[in-house]
Structure formats: C-alpha cells, structure tokens
Design a protein around this motif. Structure first.
Motif, short mmCIF file in Angstrom:
data_model
loop_
_atom_site.label_atom_id
_atom_site.label_comp_id
_atom_site.label_asym_id
_atom_site.label_seq_id
_atom_site.Cartn_x
_atom_site.Cartn_y
_atom_site.Cartn_z
N LEU A 41 0.83 -1.20 0.00
CA LEU A 41 0.00 0.00 0.00
C LEU A 41 0.87 1.26 0.00
O LEU A 41 0.62 2.21 -0.76
N GLN A 42 1.88 1.28 0.83
CA GLN A 42 2.75 2.45 0.94
C GLN A 42 3.56 2.67 -0.34
O GLN A 42 3.77 3.81 -0.77
N THR A 43 4.01 1.58 -0.97
CA THR A 43 4.76 1.69 -2.22
C THR A 43 3.90 2.29 -3.31
O THR A 43 4.35 3.15 -4.08
N ALA A 44 2.65 1.84 -3.39
CA ALA A 44 1.73 2.39 -4.38
C ALA A 44 1.50 3.88 -4.13
O ALA A 44 1.51 4.70 -5.07
N GLN A 45 1.33 4.26 -2.87
CA GLN A 45 1.11 5.66 -2.53
C GLN A 45 2.32 6.53 -2.83
O GLN A 45 2.18 7.68 -3.23
N ASN A 46 3.50 5.98 -2.65
CA ASN A 46 4.71 6.73 -2.97
C ASN A 46 4.87 6.92 -4.47
O ASN A 46 5.47 7.90 -4.92
N ASP A 47 4.34 5.98 -5.24
CA ASP A 47 4.42 6.06 -6.70
C ASP A 47 3.39 7.04 -7.25
O ASP A 47 3.67 7.80 -8.17
N HIS A 48 2.18 7.01 -6.70
CA HIS A 48 1.13 7.94 -7.11
C HIS A 48 0.28 8.24 -5.88
O HIS A 48 -0.30 7.33 -5.29
N SER A 49 0.23 9.50 -5.50
CA SER A 49 -0.43 9.89 -4.25
C SER A 49 -1.92 9.58 -4.26
O SER A 49 -2.53 9.42 -3.22
N ARG A 50 -2.51 9.48 -5.46
CA ARG A 50 -3.91 9.08 -5.58
C ARG A 50 -3.97 7.65 -6.12
O ARG A 50 -3.65 7.40 -7.27
N THR A 51 -4.37 6.74 -5.25
CA THR A 51 -4.37 5.32 -5.59
C THR A 51 -5.79 4.77 -5.64
O THR A 51 -6.61 5.07 -4.77
N PHE A 52 -6.05 3.98 -6.66
CA PHE A 52 -7.35 3.33 -6.85
C PHE A 52 -7.18 1.86 -6.50
O PHE A 52 -6.43 1.14 -7.15
N MET A 53 -7.87 1.41 -5.45
CA MET A 53 -7.77 0.02 -5.00
C MET A 53 -9.06 -0.72 -5.32
O MET A 53 -10.15 -0.23 -5.01
N VAL A 54 -8.94 -1.89 -5.93
CA VAL A 54 -10.10 -2.71 -6.26
C VAL A 54 -9.98 -4.05 -5.55
O VAL A 54 -8.93 -4.70 -5.60
N ARG A 55 -11.05 -4.45 -4.90
CA ARG A 55 -11.10 -5.71 -4.15
C ARG A 55 -12.10 -6.66 -4.81
O ARG A 55 -13.24 -6.27 -5.09
N PHE A 56 -11.67 -7.91 -5.10
CA PHE A 56 -12.57 -8.88 -5.74
C PHE A 56 -12.09 -10.29 -5.43
O PHE A 56 -11.00 -10.50 -4.88
N ASP A 57 -12.91 -11.28 -5.78
CA ASP A 57 -12.58 -12.69 -5.58
C ASP A 57 -12.57 -13.41 -6.92
O ASP A 57 -13.40 -13.13 -7.80
N LEU A 58 -11.65 -14.35 -7.06
CA LEU A 58 -11.56 -15.18 -8.25
C LEU A 58 -11.79 -16.63 -7.84
O LEU A 58 -11.10 -17.14 -6.96
N HIS A 59 -12.74 -17.28 -8.47
CA HIS A 59 -13.07 -18.67 -8.15
C HIS A 59 -12.63 -19.60 -9.27
O HIS A 59 -12.71 -19.24 -10.46
N LEU A 60 -12.18 -20.78 -8.91
CA LEU A 60 -11.91 -21.81 -9.89
C LEU A 60 -13.21 -22.51 -10.24
O LEU A 60 -14.14 -22.55 -9.42
N PRO A 61 -13.32 -23.06 -11.43
CA PRO A 61 -14.55 -23.78 -11.80
C PRO A 61 -14.85 -24.89 -10.81
O PRO A 61 -13.93 -25.58 -10.33
N GLN A 62 -16.11 -25.08 -10.49
CA GLN A 62 -16.52 -26.11 -9.55
C GLN A 62 -16.25 -27.49 -10.13
O GLN A 62 -16.62 -27.77 -11.27
N LEU A 63 -15.60 -28.34 -9.35
CA LEU A 63 -15.31 -29.69 -9.81
C LEU A 63 -16.56 -30.56 -9.74
O LEU A 63 -17.44 -30.32 -8.91
N ASN A 64 -16.64 -31.56 -10.57
CA ASN A 64 -17.83 -32.39 -10.64
C ASN A 64 -17.93 -33.42 -9.52
O ASN A 64 -18.99 -33.91 -9.20
N PHE A 65 -16.78 -33.76 -8.94
CA PHE A 65 -16.80 -34.73 -7.85
C PHE A 65 -15.69 -34.41 -6.87
O PHE A 65 -14.68 -33.80 -7.22
N HIS A 66 -15.88 -34.81 -5.64
CA HIS A 66 -15.03 -34.36 -4.53
C HIS A 66 -13.56 -34.73 -4.72
O HIS A 66 -12.67 -33.95 -4.40
N ASP A 67 -13.29 -35.94 -5.22
CA ASP A 67 -11.91 -36.40 -5.34
C ASP A 67 -11.31 -36.14 -6.72
O ASP A 67 -10.36 -36.80 -7.13
N SER A 68 -11.86 -35.20 -7.43
CA SER A 68 -11.34 -34.86 -8.75
C SER A 68 -9.90 -34.39 -8.65
O SER A 68 -9.53 -33.67 -7.71
#
Length: 222
Positions: A41-68
């Motif tokens: 966070l501090q490195t980004a702020q030192n590079d550009h005083s106005r920082t745009f932060m985006v928070r999200f989640d990435l999911h892997l495709p659901q497997l068809n069976f538990h022991d896949s």
C-alpha cells in the motif's frame, strides 16, 4: 505478544486486532503478511499519491466430484496478473495512439488463496492502480471495455475459458469493491486505515494451505 504458527513456524501470529497502531481483522493473522500488505500500500502511494484500489474474488470452476484431480496448478494466479497487466498496458498504448492524455500505471497486487469448506480454491485479490489512469470499475454486469471486463477476461485467459464462462467466477463485493486513497485528502488517514483493515483479512491464517508446497499468499514485487 506474538507466537509462531503451528503449521508454518516461519509465520508469527497476531491475535489482538492491532498492527503498528492500525486496526486489523479480529482473527489470528500473520504478522509477516500484514507487513507485506502495508508495504505494498505504501509503495503504491509513494508512486502515485492518488491510488485506486479494487477488491474482488476469483473462483476456480466447480469440480464435478469431490476427489477430482487438480485441474489448475498454482501458476493460474500468476497467469491472471500477467494477462491483466498486458490488457492495462495495451489500453494505455491505444489511448496514446488516439492522442489522449495517458498516465503511467503500474499494476500492484495482493492475493490470498483459500478453500474453507468448498471443493475448489478461491482467491481473494486486491489490485492497486494509479487513480489518474483508472478511477472506476464500470458496470461489471455487462460487457464493455472497462476495468471490470479486463479483470474477467484476464481470469478467463488464465483458466483457458471464454469470458462468458468466466464471468460467474469473478465476484466483486456489493458493499465496497473500490477504495480511493488520496494522500492529499483530509480523510486520507481514515480511508487508508479502512483499506488496510479490509486487506488484513488476507493475512488470516485459517483456511489456508500449508505443507502442500503451494503458496497461499502473494504480492507484487515492484
């Protein structure tokens, strides 16, 4: 007082909800992960005083069976950031060719891999960009040449899927997916602390993998 994590003795555990005077998520957290989050966070702020932060989640495709067997190895998250960065830099190049003002934009990121009770992993991700280059996600319910589309397309590329199939695997939180961290704003301490608190969740020790020779936490080295 800090103790060592039982499954990974390289990690120190914080349980008091505080780190260097900042509030953090009230669960056992890694001091080492918190240090990296704060540094990024501090490195980004030192590079550009106005920082745009985006928070999200990435999911892997659901497997068809538990022991896949494992379909995607640990390189999938690296492929995602490589693809996203290429899309961002290409976007900057196109705007420059069109004669538009172009602001330098370095992609910085933090991620944590978890599984919990699901059959497949998911990644908590935050990216940090120059606010002068990007300042909104766009409508992530529709396709378009906006930042949210670039994120979906980059995840699709990493998974080897088309963007339509990957769209349901990218989740932007409804409550607050973005933070505008302006070092010169009056509310800077409040916003910075709120962003750090949000990212401190990434340092949570439960639901992470240890001992399987794969990484559960990562960040940009620039």
């Amino acid at each position: 007082m800090q103790t060592r994590h039982i499954s990974n003795t390289n990690l120190s555990v914080i349980k008091n909800g505080q780190y260097q005077g900042l509030n953090v998520y009230p669960k056992p957290l890694s001091a080492e992960y918190l240090s990296v989050i704060l540094q990024t966070l501090q490195t980004a702020q030192n590079d550009h005083s106005r920082t745009f932060m985006v928070r999200f989640d990435l999911h892997l495709p659901q497997l068809n069976f538990h022991d896949s067997p494992t379909v995607y190895d640990s390189t999938v998250i690296s492929k995602f950031f490589k693809s996203l960065n290429a899309k961002i830099q290409h976007d900057r190049l196109i705007k420059q060719r069109e004669g538009k003002r172009v602001h330098r934009c370095t992609l910085r990121h933090i991620w944590a891999r978890e599984r919990a009770d699901a059959d497949t992993d998911h990644y908590h991700v935050a990216i940090l960009l120059n606010n002068d280059a990007y300042n909104h996600l766009g409508d992530f319910n529709h396709s378009g040449q906006n930042l949210s589309t670039k994120i979906v397309e980059a995840w699709a590329s990493a998974l080897g899927l088309d963007a339509y199939s990957a769209r349901g695997l990218v989740h932007f939180p409804r409550d607050k997916p973005v933070y505008y961290i302006n070092k010169n704003a009056l509310d800077y301490p409040l916003i910075f602390n709120a962003a750090f608190y949000r990212l401190s969740y990434f340092a949570k020790l439960e639901t992470k993998h240890y001992g399987d020779r794969t990484r559960s936490f990562g960040y940009s080295r620039i």
